[in-house]
Design a protein around this motif. Sequence first.
Motif, PDB file in Angstrom:
ATOM      1  N   TYR A  61       5.342   3.482  -0.680  1.00 49.99           N
ATOM      2  CA  TYR A  61       6.719   3.123  -0.341  1.00 49.99           C
ATOM      3  C   TYR A  61       7.144   3.782   0.962  1.00 49.99           C
ATOM      4  N   GLN A  69      -3.916   1.813 -10.143  1.00 51.42           N
ATOM      5  CA  GLN A  69      -2.858   1.345  -9.239  1.00 51.42           C
ATOM      6  C   GLN A  69      -2.192   2.492  -8.481  1.00 51.42           C
ATOM      7  N   ASP A 113       0.987   2.775  -5.649  1.00 48.36           N
ATOM      8  CA  ASP A 113       2.074   2.095  -4.949  1.00 48.36           C
ATOM      9  C   ASP A 113       2.538   2.960  -3.781  1.00 48.36           C
ATOM     10  N   SER A 137      -5.317  -1.944  -9.150  1.00 52.84           N
ATOM     11  CA  SER A 137      -4.515  -2.410 -10.276  1.00 52.84           C
ATOM     12  C   SER A 137      -4.898  -1.644 -11.539  1.00 52.84           C
ATOM     13  N   GLN A 186       6.464  -1.687   1.595  1.00 54.43           N
ATOM     14  CA  GLN A 186       5.801  -1.404   0.324  1.00 54.43           C
ATOM     15  C   GLN A 186       4.418  -2.035   0.315  1.00 54.43           C
ATOM     16  N   HIS A 187       3.491  -1.350  -0.339  1.00 49.27           N
ATOM     17  CA  HIS A 187       2.129  -1.866  -0.434  1.00 49.27           C
ATOM     18  C   HIS A 187       1.491  -1.313  -1.703  1.00 49.27           C
ATOM     19  N   THR A 188       0.680  -2.131  -2.366  1.00 53.09           N
ATOM     20  CA  THR A 188      -0.008  -1.705  -3.583  1.00 53.09           C
ATOM     21  C   THR A 188      -1.508  -1.773  -3.381  1.00 53.09           C
ATOM     22  N   LYS A 226       0.456   5.509 -10.315  1.00 54.81           N
ATOM     23  CA  LYS A 226       1.241   4.949 -11.416  1.00 54.81           C
ATOM     24  C   LYS A 226       0.831   5.495 -12.781  1.00 54.81           C
TER      25      LYS A 226
END
Length: 315
Positions: free
Chosen positions: A179, A175, A177, A171, A166-168, A195
């Motif tokens: 997976y 944001q 994300d 923000s 996982q990495h984001t 998101k």
Amino acid sequence: MKRILCMTFLVVLGVFATWVSNAAQEPRFPIRALEVAQNLHVLSSNPSQQGMRTGGNTGVFVTTNGIVLVDTKIKGYGPDILAEVQQISNKPITTIINTHTHWDHSGSNPEFSDTINFVAHDNTLKHMSGNNCSDGTGFQGGSITNCESFKGANEKYLPNTTFATQHTLFSGNDQIDLYYFGRGHTDGDIFVVYKEARTVQTGDMFARKGLPYIDSARSNGSATEFGETLRKAVASISDIDHVITGHADDPHTWTDLVNYSGFYNDLATKAKAANSRNQSVDDFVSTYRAPSQYSDFAVDEGRLRTVVELIYNGQ
């Protein structure tokens, strides 16, 4: 007689020259841009045309500081993608995410600035930087894994940022994300979640409403693990309305992804059971019918046979 032959030759030559000129001017498959949500677009293909067309779908996400692209289609489409992006925003492209290694999803990576942050799964980097690029598939004069595009001076286009599970990125409203839930279409497929836009981009873990292509031979994909990877994605990702698939021309819904998981896992369960009772692949393929709740998912006999053979072989 010589004059007649000469005139005939000139006419034929003129017709041939006209044909060559028209062929050279024949437009390539056009990109079709659609708005998915605020600040999020998808660059797909014209649904009236058939075949690979522009390649995999490209996500275009407008963040505060620049544009994020997800997948870059077939080689040669970099300028086309850039032209479409400029219609959406005048911000620079800062990030390119590849859902996996394949030629139709990473083909135009080297056609962008080498200052861009290229992002992918650890295993995708492994395939892109591999040395065995002569896989005999001959896509656009290259291999399905597209690793020849990243050799020599083009090594600078290999992913700078990779991750395992996982990495984001960014923000707030920006944001994203990322997976990884396991092997499937390849061993490096990632799900990209925008998101704020309540959207997930699946790459070829959900290419379209039909059976998947499993690249077990070159990218370590797995038909036996594909279903479990989908289950994990459905169970782990939440608050999604829209789905950008790998190749479908229009965005899909979260329910479509849930049903795709059900559709594939139903097939996999039945194929494993048939194998355990020694039913032949031919018999299984000839008698298999998708349950009525999955009637909108295409079952091509050739693709069905390939998937079932992989499952029978434990691949």
